[in-house]
Scaffold this active site. Structure first.
Site, PDB file in Angstrom:
ATOM      1  N   PHE A   1       0.839  -1.216   0.000  1.00 40.19           N
ATOM      2  CA  PHE A   1       0.000   0.000   0.000  1.00 40.19           C
ATOM      3  C   PHE A   1       0.871   1.263   0.000  1.00 40.19           C
ATOM      4  CE2 PHE A   1      -1.976   2.945   3.240  1.00 40.19           C
ATOM      5  CZ  PHE A   1      -2.633   3.720   2.294  1.00 40.19           C
TER       6      PHE A   1
ATOM      7  N   ALA B   1      11.140   2.174   7.384  1.00 39.77           N
ATOM      8  CA  ALA B   1       9.723   2.405   7.714  1.00 39.77           C
ATOM      9  C   ALA B   1       9.434   1.720   9.045  1.00 39.77           C
ATOM     10  CB  ALA B   1       8.829   1.841   6.611  1.00 39.77           C
TER      11      ALA B   1
ATOM     12  N   LYS C   1       9.969  -4.285  14.787  1.00 39.24           N
ATOM     13  CA  LYS C   1      10.295  -2.910  14.414  1.00 39.24           C
ATOM     14  C   LYS C   1      11.241  -2.272  15.431  1.00 39.24           C
ATOM     15  CE  LYS C   1       7.824  -2.446  10.602  1.00 39.24           C
ATOM     16  NZ  LYS C   1       8.348  -2.041   9.305  1.00 39.24           N
TER      17      LYS C   1
ATOM     18  N   TYR D   1       5.219  -7.931  15.637  1.00 41.02           N
ATOM     19  CA  TYR D   1       5.367  -6.726  14.805  1.00 41.02           C
ATOM     20  C   TYR D   1       6.093  -5.631  15.592  1.00 41.02           C
ATOM     21  CZ  TYR D   1       3.911  -2.829  11.761  1.00 41.02           C
ATOM     22  OH  TYR D   1       3.882  -1.731  10.935  1.00 41.02           O
TER      23      TYR D   1
END
Ligand code: NAD
Length: 345
Positions: A36, A142, A177, A173
């Site tokens: 996306f 990101a 990160k 997740y």
């Protein structure tokens, strides 16, 4: 300004080269470029005349996103898992910037692919950093507001260290990160690789998968189908929604700077999830009712970025308000939704 924020400002001297210098990026590697955010980023880079190599394993990408880019001059696609040794088309090419976006990102995806998510944050980030080190490129990571977990500080500033459950389902997740950020800073300090860490807050817009489980596409699909819009808990939890064009502009501004960050990229307009559901329901115009469903484990109660650091260091701020962004997004989902009985409602 607190001492800690002052430290971040002074260690990240304002060295943005300015919008006119965006063309200094001649060739970029975008991992996760078929996703996306990645497909909007690739489009924005191609629009600026940048050659783009998009590396993606298509594991969570929206169908058709990269096919739309495939015909554009300067776009090269490599289907590959970033956690596996990279092909020569990536390791033997010289890039100016490596944008590392490859990772499952929606809860539906990372809960379905927990170990792959941890690998994308660990081995995948290592691979992105190695490519950059070899050719002297800058890396833009990101990262995510999820590094703040269920935050105890509002709004969230970059100096906040977070409130993360390291063994909860979402940890695959959040911790991936957090590790990716730690590795990126370690490589920067140890080997002098130029890095910029963006902590992206909830981003939405055209091109999201309608089944990716995130609130905006789920609400759009339900509202357009005239089904109940499912709001978890009592809907009082907040989100701040950043339109994808703003997020992409923030990533490019970071790439064009020498700022290491971490720097928040998001929209500080805070909305309850119930309000988001109501707005989307009104825009869809089908009269879909709201239905409350049980809250999700470790769902953050409040999310709101402080973006003053990005404004100060990058001259960046979000420009698209949620009324305009949600209207564009609902119309996108209306246009792409499957036709039923030959009639699109
Ligand atoms: P997305 O799922 O649409 O895109 C991720 C892309 O990465 C997909 O095309 C997928 O196929 C690819 N990918 C996943 N694992 C891979 C692997 N091992 N090797 C190669 N490709 C792989 O998600 P998105 O919303 O576009 O998010 C992009 C990045 O931005 C992610 O790193 C995400 O963590 C970060 N981010 C997004 C948001 C948001 O609200 N969209 C918020 C914070 C951070």
């Amino acid at each position: 300004m607190t001492n800690e924020v002052f430290d971040l400002v002074t260690t990240n001297k304002r060295t943005t080269r300015g919008p006119d210098d965006e063309t200094r990026i001649r060739r970029a590697l975008v991992t996760g470029g078929a996703g996306f955010v990645g497909s909007h980023l690739c489009t924005a880079l191609l629009d600026r005349g940048v050659d783009v190599v998009c590396l993606d394993d298509l594991s969570t990408s929206a169908p058709g996103a990269h096919e739309l880019l495939a015909g554009r001059p300067g776009y090269h696609f490599v289907q590959h898992d970033v956690s596996e040794p990279l092909p020569a088309s990536c390791t033997d090419t010289s890039f100016d910037v490596v944008f590392h976006l490859a990772s499952p990102a929606s809860p539906v995806d990372y809960l379905r692919m927990p170990t792959a998510t941890l690998r994308a944050g660990s081995s995948g980030t290592e691979a992105a950093l190695q490519v950059a080190e070899k050719c002297g490129a800058r890396v833009v990571l990101a990262s995510t507001s999820e590094v703040y977990g269920d935050p105890l500080e509002h709004p969230q500033r970059e100096t906040y260290w977070g409130n993360v459950n390291p063994v909860g389902p979402r940890s695959v997740y959040d911790e991936a990160k957090r590790y990716a950020e730690a590795l990126t800073f370690a490589v920067h300090r140890e080997r002098g690789v130029s890095v910029g860490v963006a902590r992206i807050f909830n981003t939405y817009g055209p091109g999201m998968r309608s089944d990716d489980g995130r609130a905006v596409p789920t609400f759009c699909r339900q509202a357009l189908d005239g089904e109940p819009i499912t709001v978890s808990g009592d809907g009082s939890q907040t989100r701040s929604l950043c339109f994808v064009d703003d997020t992409v502009a923030g990533l490019i501004a970071l790439a064009n700077s020498d700022v290491t960050g971490p720097v928040n990229i998001g929209n500080p307009d805070e909305l309850t999830v119930l309000r988001i559901a109501e707005i989307i329901g009104d825009l869809a115009g089908t009269g879909a009712p709201i239905r409350f469903v049980p809250a999700v484990a470790d769902d953050p109660q409040r999310r709101c970025p402080d973006v003053s650091l990005a404004a100060h260091l990058l001259g960046w701020q979000p420009r698209v308000d949620y009324e305009r962004g949600l209207a564009v997004t609902v119309e996108h989902f209306r246009a792409v939704r499957p036709v039923r009985s030959g009639v699109r409602r």
